[in-house]
Design an enzyme around this catalytic site. Sequence first.
Site, PDB file in Angstrom:
ATOM      1  N   ARG A  82       0.839  -1.205   0.000  1.00 49.46           N
ATOM      2  CA  ARG A  82       0.000   0.000   0.000  1.00 49.46           C
ATOM      3  C   ARG A  82       0.870   1.249   0.000  1.00 49.46           C
ATOM      4  NH1 ARG A  82      -4.956   1.126  -1.426  1.00 49.46           N
ATOM      5  NH2 ARG A  82      -5.788  -0.622  -0.196  1.00 49.46           N
ATOM      6  N   GLN A 100      -8.484  -6.684  -8.779  1.00 50.87           N
ATOM      7  CA  GLN A 100      -8.323  -5.229  -8.784  1.00 50.87           C
ATOM      8  C   GLN A 100      -6.908  -4.850  -9.215  1.00 50.87           C
ATOM      9  OE1 GLN A 100     -10.494  -2.751  -7.948  1.00 50.87           O
ATOM     10  NE2 GLN A 100      -9.388  -1.095  -6.965  1.00 50.87           N
ATOM     11  N   ARG A 105       1.452  -6.145  -9.941  1.00 52.92           N
ATOM     12  CA  ARG A 105       1.902  -5.555  -8.677  1.00 52.92           C
ATOM     13  C   ARG A 105       2.050  -6.574  -7.560  1.00 52.92           C
ATOM     14  NH1 ARG A 105      -3.101  -2.640  -5.674  1.00 52.92           N
ATOM     15  NH2 ARG A 105      -4.595  -4.344  -5.862  1.00 52.92           N
ATOM     16  N   HIS A 183       0.469   3.832 -10.360  1.00 51.93           N
ATOM     17  CA  HIS A 183      -0.441   4.246  -9.287  1.00 51.93           C
ATOM     18  C   HIS A 183       0.333   5.025  -8.206  1.00 51.93           C
ATOM     19  CE1 HIS A 183      -3.667   4.180  -6.456  1.00 51.93           C
ATOM     20  NE2 HIS A 183      -4.264   3.071  -6.866  1.00 51.93           N
ATOM     21  N   ASP A 228     -12.081  10.303  -6.733  1.00 53.55           N
ATOM     22  CA  ASP A 228     -11.640   9.153  -7.522  1.00 53.55           C
ATOM     23  C   ASP A 228     -12.073   9.405  -8.966  1.00 53.55           C
ATOM     24  OD1 ASP A 228     -10.822   6.753  -8.521  1.00 53.55           O
ATOM     25  OD2 ASP A 228     -11.980   5.503  -7.138  1.00 53.55           O
ATOM     26  N   GLU A 287      -1.957   9.641 -11.076  1.00 50.70           N
ATOM     27  CA  GLU A 287      -1.445   8.469 -11.773  1.00 50.70           C
ATOM     28  C   GLU A 287      -1.462   8.664 -13.286  1.00 50.70           C
ATOM     29  OE1 GLU A 287      -3.835   5.167 -10.395  1.00 50.70           O
ATOM     30  OE2 GLU A 287      -4.382   6.291  -8.597  1.00 50.70           O
TER      31      GLU A 287
END
Length: 330
Positions: A82, A100, A105, A183, A228, A287
């Site tokens: 995170r 997701q 990643r 991200h 968002d 991003e």
Amino acid sequence: MSSEKGLSAPSATPSAPSFGPPTVELCKGVNGLDKLVLREPRGSSTEVYLYGCHVTSWKNDHGEELLFVSSKAVFKPPKAIRGGIPICFPQFSNLGSLEQHGFARNRLWAIDTDPPPFPTTTSSKTFVDLILKPSEDDLKIWPHSFEFRLRVALGPGGDLLLTSRIRNTSTDGKPFTFTFAYHTYFSVSDISEVRVEGLETLDYLDNLQNRERFTEQGDAITFESEVDKIYLSTPTKIAILDHEKKRTFVLRKDGLPDAVVWNPWDKKAKAMADFGDDEYKHMLCVEAAAVEKPITLKPGEEWKGRQELSAVPSSYCSGQLDPRKVLQGS
């Protein structure tokens, strides 16, 4: 090989950390995960974990951390880390059948011991090349052969450069399609004192309203609640002004037409187990992405997407810095 001194020697394995120049070091990170530490002679540095090819630190020449990583981040596979700069591939968000943000990643990448020629526009000599190829399990959930090469580089002035190259290596003649994002979690002093310049008047998709399309009305983006948004057809430069720190981040991008802006705010922050309740105040995700129009590669074709981050002192608080000059400058 070029004259640049990166980490691409065949001996670059976790069992032999004494390779290459002193500016690139392989060592153990949190929970014993392998990470690479890149140091630029003037003092800036960056860290990248082989797990996820995940940049978890970027410090300027004063040793100040410029990226946000949650104090509750879980450095344990298969959980993604995170914060820092997760790589979203082959899917951004939940826009497809995969987990997701895809699987890049939370896979173990390898040091690329034989990268093909890497055209570069920077004089950076401090870099590392990493590569991801699909496992048999990956091919079961996403049946496409690919090579994903990523170069992480530190520029002489401390700029952080990420260059991705994704190639369709399929032999069955089939193209594949993907979406993508760097991200990036920026560290900010106080989210309520931050503004983003360069996205005004643009159309965006609001993830909080079922991806409905709107047009940005403000002369800059400021933050007072959860955000968002996927901004579309964005410029190659975006500025993030941190008034309290008197610092401006400049994001330059190539091959990535969209820009995602995200902050979870208080309620969503409390709902995330790997995120501190109040940490939303000290981070902002901006991003570089390719989301609205997925990228399609035929066999043998390659896509390239580049992001360059720099942090410059700004006296915007006293009105001495015109952010538009930052955006228009070199």
